[in-house]
Design an enzyme around this catalytic site. Sequence first.
Site, short mmCIF file in Angstrom:
data_model
loop_
_atom_site.label_atom_id
_atom_site.label_comp_id
_atom_site.label_asym_id
_atom_site.label_seq_id
_atom_site.Cartn_x
_atom_site.Cartn_y
_atom_site.Cartn_z
CB ALA A 193 -0.86 -0.01 1.25
N GLY A 224 0.68 -4.94 0.98
CA GLY A 224 -0.48 -4.98 0.09
C GLY A 224 -0.17 -5.64 -1.25
CD GLU A 255 -2.16 -7.40 2.93
OE1 GLU A 255 -1.78 -6.26 2.63
OE2 GLU A 255 -2.84 -7.65 3.94
CD GLU A 291 1.68 -5.33 5.76
OE1 GLU A 291 2.48 -6.26 6.04
OE2 GLU A 291 0.96 -5.33 4.75
N1 CAA Z 1 4.61 3.14 -0.51
C1 CAA Z 1 5.02 4.31 -1.05
N2 CAA Z 1 6.17 4.45 -1.72
C2 CAA Z 1 6.94 3.35 -1.86
C3 CAA Z 1 6.59 2.11 -1.31
C4 CAA Z 1 5.36 2.03 -0.63
N3 CAA Z 1 4.90 0.90 -0.11
N4 CAA Z 1 7.55 1.22 -1.59
C5 CAA Z 1 8.50 1.88 -2.30
N5 CAA Z 1 8.12 3.17 -2.46
C6 CAA Z 1 8.84 4.24 -3.15
C7 CAA Z 1 10.02 4.73 -2.31
O1 CAA Z 1 9.59 5.67 -1.32
C8 CAA Z 1 10.90 5.37 -3.38
O2 CAA Z 1 10.32 6.60 -3.73
P1 CAA Z 1 11.26 7.96 -3.86
O3 CAA Z 1 12.19 7.62 -5.01
O4 CAA Z 1 10.25 9.01 -4.20
O5 CAA Z 1 11.96 8.11 -2.56
C9 CAA Z 1 10.68 4.44 -4.59
O6 CAA Z 1 9.45 3.74 -4.35
C10 CAA Z 1 11.78 3.41 -4.76
O7 CAA Z 1 11.92 2.70 -3.53
P2 CAA Z 1 13.31 2.58 -2.71
O8 CAA Z 1 14.20 3.74 -3.03
O9 CAA Z 1 12.95 2.36 -1.27
O10 CAA Z 1 13.90 1.25 -3.37
P3 CAA Z 1 14.92 0.21 -2.70
O11 CAA Z 1 15.36 -0.68 -3.79
O12 CAA Z 1 15.93 0.93 -1.89
O13 CAA Z 1 13.99 -0.62 -1.66
C11 CAA Z 1 12.03 -1.82 -0.97
C12 CAA Z 1 12.97 -1.43 -2.14
C13 CAA Z 1 12.79 -2.74 -0.02
C14 CAA Z 1 10.84 -2.56 -1.59
C15 CAA Z 1 11.59 -0.54 -0.23
O14 CAA Z 1 11.07 0.37 -1.16
C16 CAA Z 1 10.53 -0.79 0.82
O15 CAA Z 1 10.82 -1.27 1.90
N6 CAA Z 1 9.25 -0.41 0.53
C17 CAA Z 1 8.17 -0.48 1.47
C18 CAA Z 1 7.66 -1.89 1.62
C19 CAA Z 1 6.56 -1.93 2.65
O16 CAA Z 1 6.76 -1.63 3.81
N7 CAA Z 1 5.36 -2.33 2.22
C20 CAA Z 1 4.22 -2.44 3.07
C21 CAA Z 1 3.40 -1.20 2.99
S1 CAA Z 1 2.13 -1.12 4.22
C22 CAA Z 1 0.85 -2.03 3.62
O17 CAA Z 1 0.92 -2.62 2.55
C23 CAA Z 1 -0.37 -2.00 4.49
C24 CAA Z 1 -1.47 -2.93 4.10
O18 CAA Z 1 -1.38 -4.14 4.29
C25 CAA Z 1 -2.72 -2.38 3.66
#
Ligand code: CAA
Length: 258
Positions: free
Chosen positions: A64, A110, A113, A133
Amino acid sequence: MENVQLTIVDGIAMLVINRPKQLNALNKQTLSEINEAFEYMRDNDAVKVVIMTGAGEKAFVAGADIKEFADFSGAEGSDLAKTGHMTVFNVIEEFSKPVIAAINGFALGGGLELAMAAHVRIASDNARMGLPETSLGVIPGYGGTQRLPQLIGKGRALEMIFSAKMIDASTALNYGLVNAVVPQEALQATAEKMARDFMKNSIVAMGYAIEAVNAGMLEGAIGYDVEVQAFGDCFETADFKEGTTAFLEKRKPQFPGA
Ligand code: CAA
C-alpha cells in the site's frame, strides 16, 4: 487508466500495475483502476483467464502507498482496509474466471496481499515476498492476516508477520506460497502457458470451483472484519507514527512501544 494497463489477446487478459517509480505501490487511484479493470473483465466474454503482474523488472507491488496513509486516523485506517477488501481483494478472490499472479519482483505488504487474492501464483527467481507491516507499526490490512495462514499455515505466517522479513522465491515455493518459480525472462511465457492450459477446460466449471473453494474458507470470514478494526486501531498508536515517519525519512524506526 493511468496506473493500470489492460490488454486482451486470445482470451488472456494481461493486467499490469504500472507505477514503476513507486515500485507499483497501491495508492487510491491504482486500487480504483484495478477495480474498474475487474468490473470490465467480468462482463467481457473475450476474457477467459486473467494474469496480473507489475511494470518494470524490480517489483510486482511494494505494498500500500505509505505516503498516502501516514497521517491517517484510526477511522480512516479502518476505512482504507475495508474499502480495499470490498473493491479489490475480495473482488479478485471471488472473480469467476481464473486469476494468475505473475510475481516479477518485490511483493510486499499490500502487494503480497494482492498476489494472495489471486487464485494461483507464479514467481520469477528474483522475487522477494513479505508482510513488512509490523516494521511500520501496523498490521497487514488487505486480507494478509487471513490469506497467508490459509496458504502456508499459521506458524510460518505469524513468523513472517512478526519478523517483517522477506523470503526469497525458493522459500516461497517450499512454503506453497507460489506454485512455480521460473527465471524472470520466462515468467510471462510461463503464466501464459498456464492460462492456455486452463482455457482447455470449462471456464464455467472453473467459476463453480472458485466459488466452492472460497465457500470452504468462509468459516474464518469474521477474521477479515477483525483485521479491518485492528488495522485502524494501529493508526492511533505512537508506534505507527514512528514507523511510517521513519520510512518516509529513510531511517530505522525507534518504536516507543505504545
Ligand atoms: N509506498 C510508497 N512508496 C513506496 C513504497 C510504498 N509501499 N515502496 C517503495 N516506495 C517508493 C520509495 O519511497 C521510493 O520513492 P522515492 O524515489 O520518491 O523516494 C521508490 O518507491 C523506490 O523505492 P526505494 O528507493 O525504497 O527502493 P529500494 O530498492 O531501496 O527498496 C524496498 C525497495 C525494499 C521494496 C523498499 O522500497 C521498501 O521497503 N518499501 C516499502 C515496503 C513496505 O513496507 N510495504 C508495506 C506497505 S504497508 C501495507 O501494505 C499496508 C497494508 O497491508 C494495507
